[in-house]
Design a protein around this motif. Structure first.
Motif, short mmCIF file in Angstrom:
data_model
loop_
_atom_site.label_atom_id
_atom_site.label_comp_id
_atom_site.label_asym_id
_atom_site.label_seq_id
_atom_site.Cartn_x
_atom_site.Cartn_y
_atom_site.Cartn_z
N ARG A 45 36.87 -16.13 14.55
CA ARG A 45 37.57 -16.50 13.22
C ARG A 45 38.88 -15.53 13.12
N LEU A 46 38.73 -14.37 13.68
CA LEU A 46 39.54 -13.34 14.21
C LEU A 46 40.83 -14.21 14.69
N THR A 47 40.39 -14.93 15.84
CA THR A 47 41.21 -15.52 16.48
C THR A 47 42.05 -16.91 16.49
N ASP A 48 40.97 -17.61 15.43
CA ASP A 48 41.45 -18.56 15.49
C ASP A 48 42.55 -18.46 13.41
N LYS A 49 42.12 -17.44 12.53
CA LYS A 49 42.37 -17.52 11.78
C LYS A 49 43.74 -16.21 11.57
N MET A 50 44.57 -15.57 12.82
CA MET A 50 45.34 -14.72 12.94
C MET A 50 46.45 -14.91 11.92
N PRO A 51 46.06 -14.40 11.29
CA PRO A 51 47.99 -14.72 9.97
C PRO A 51 49.17 -14.51 11.47
N PRO A 52 50.63 -15.00 10.45
CA PRO A 52 51.80 -15.00 12.12
C PRO A 52 52.23 -13.16 11.71
N GLU A 53 53.15 -12.95 12.68
CA GLU A 53 53.43 -11.86 12.78
C GLU A 53 54.76 -11.65 11.25
N PRO A 54 54.79 -10.49 10.32
CA PRO A 54 56.19 -10.40 9.41
C PRO A 54 57.24 -11.02 10.17
N LEU A 103 45.41 -5.97 10.55
CA LEU A 103 46.09 -4.97 9.83
C LEU A 103 47.73 -4.88 9.81
N ALA A 104 47.96 -4.28 11.20
CA ALA A 104 49.02 -4.84 11.55
C ALA A 104 49.66 -5.16 11.10
N ARG A 105 49.59 -6.72 10.74
CA ARG A 105 50.05 -7.53 10.49
C ARG A 105 50.57 -7.87 8.58
N GLY A 106 49.83 -6.80 8.01
CA GLY A 106 49.88 -6.12 6.46
C GLY A 106 48.54 -7.05 6.17
N VAL A 107 47.77 -7.80 6.19
CA VAL A 107 46.51 -7.97 5.69
C VAL A 107 46.06 -6.94 5.22
N PRO A 108 45.38 -6.83 4.20
CA PRO A 108 44.79 -5.31 3.65
C PRO A 108 43.32 -6.14 4.08
N VAL A 109 42.05 -4.93 3.83
CA VAL A 109 40.51 -4.48 4.71
C VAL A 109 40.19 -5.67 3.70
N PRO A 110 40.56 -5.43 3.18
CA PRO A 110 39.06 -6.20 1.52
C PRO A 110 39.21 -7.37 1.59
N HIS A 111 41.03 -8.09 2.42
CA HIS A 111 40.97 -10.10 2.83
C HIS A 111 40.79 -9.77 3.95
N LEU A 112 40.51 -8.66 5.15
CA LEU A 112 39.80 -9.56 6.20
C LEU A 112 38.25 -9.39 6.03
N LEU A 113 37.74 -8.30 5.31
CA LEU A 113 36.81 -8.53 5.09
C LEU A 113 36.15 -10.21 4.27
N HIS A 114 36.67 -10.53 3.47
CA HIS A 114 35.96 -11.65 2.91
C HIS A 114 37.07 -12.93 3.82
N VAL A 115 37.17 -12.62 4.47
CA VAL A 115 37.19 -13.96 5.71
C VAL A 115 36.22 -14.33 7.02
N LEU A 116 35.71 -12.54 7.15
CA LEU A 116 35.15 -12.41 7.78
C LEU A 116 33.78 -13.02 7.55
N THR A 117 33.69 -12.98 6.03
CA THR A 117 32.16 -13.21 5.77
C THR A 117 31.76 -14.65 5.18
N ASP A 118 33.10 -15.15 4.58
CA ASP A 118 33.00 -16.52 3.26
C ASP A 118 32.48 -17.62 4.24
N ARG A 119 32.06 -18.22 2.88
CA ARG A 119 31.12 -19.86 4.11
C ARG A 119 30.51 -19.34 5.22
N LEU A 120 29.82 -18.04 5.12
CA LEU A 120 28.99 -18.42 6.67
C LEU A 120 27.66 -19.49 6.71
N PRO A 121 27.61 -20.18 7.75
CA PRO A 121 26.84 -20.90 8.23
C PRO A 121 25.03 -19.94 7.82
N ASP A 122 24.31 -20.74 7.85
CA ASP A 122 22.72 -19.82 7.26
C ASP A 122 22.10 -20.70 8.25
#
Length: 269
Positions: free
Chosen positions: A196-205, A165-184
């Motif tokens: 996912r939070l670690t590997d997909k961390m966006p770059p610092e602005p 969030l500090a790097r400018g990612v809105p909450v809806p996008h964060l939720l999408h990253v965490l729930t997109d294409r989940l294994p079943d």
């Protein structure tokens, strides 16, 4: 209001407005300062406009009051470049309800974090509210039940989500990253969310470019470095109390005396 981009600018971290806010100023200066304090950002701050708004004072009185308010640490006039690429300069007046030192103004106008911190708020007696990062993690189950996290997992992952969030990612996008294409099925939602939070961390602005400002004397508008304008005033305006400068007659006497000595020297020869 001034033209867009001009006029009053309020500084951050000001104290609350009270009946004693400007009690340390003389009555006229306190009245003018209180009027400026109530103006919205972007309001015109030139002497003519303020004199029209303050029927009790003329332009000369307003000009003198502004110098006193500046000297007390509430006000600085600057010329500011709009951004790093354009060459347009605009006059702005920064105002602080809380009086500031010359050192604070110098750091603030240079783009640095001022050394004088605002008073710390009192410690709340009730538990602090949950952060946006924690709330987003706790709400993952509403987006996809397979990513239901426990309270302990939300607390452990909160710093990572807060960095997103500090790097400018809105909450809806964060939720999408965490729930997109989940294994079943999802066997360990906490571990998957951490990965996912670690590997997909966006770059610092990119760091914001500090605005380029040139301080001006509140009285006469002459530009100068902050250390050369203590109280926001040049040397002439600091000693201008409405009477002739004491240095003027002394300099005239010296010149007259030298001229008299030259006459005497020619006569003696």
């Amino acid at each position: 209001m001034a033209r867009p981009g001009y006029g009053k600018r309020s500084v951050p971290d000001q104290g609350p407005r009270t009946a004693r806010t400007f009690a340390h100023l003389p009555p006229r200066e306190a009245s003018v300062a209180a009027h400026i304090d109530r103006l919205p950002d972007g309001a015109a701050m030139d002497i003519k406009t303020l004199a029209k708004e303050l029927a009790a004072y003329g332009q000369q009185a307003v000009a003198s009051a502004l110098k006193a308010i500046s000297s007390a640490g509430h006000l600085r006039r600057v010329r500011e470049r709009l951004d790093g690429e354009r060459t347009q300069w605009v006059p702005r007046t920064y105002f602080s309800r809380t009086p500031r030192s010359d050192a604070w103004w110098g750091q603030f106008l240079s783009g640095d974090s001022p050394a004088e911190a605002a008073p710390a708020p009192p410690t709340p007696v009730h538990p602090p509210e949950r952060t946006a990062a924690y709330t987003a993690l706790a709400g993952l189950a509403r987006t996809d039940p397979r990513m239901t996290l426990s309270a302990a997992e939300c607390t452990a992952l909160e710093p990572l989500a807060a960095e997103w969030l500090a790097r400018g990612v809105p909450v809806p996008h964060l939720l999408h990253v965490l729930t997109d294409r989940l294994p079943d099925p999802v066997h360990a939602p906490g571990a998957l969310a951490r990965k996912r939070l670690t590997d997909k961390m966006p770059p610092e602005p990119a760091p914001a470019t500090a605005p380029l400002r040139i301080m001006e004397c509140t009285g006469c508008g002459i530009p100068g470095r902050p250390e050369a304008l203590p109280g926001g005033l040049c040397r002439t305006c600091r000693h201008d109390d409405g009477h002739p400068s004491p240095t003027a007659p002394i300099d005239a006497d010296v010149r007259a005396h030298v001229a008299h000595l030259r006459v005497l020297a020619r006569t003696s020869r």
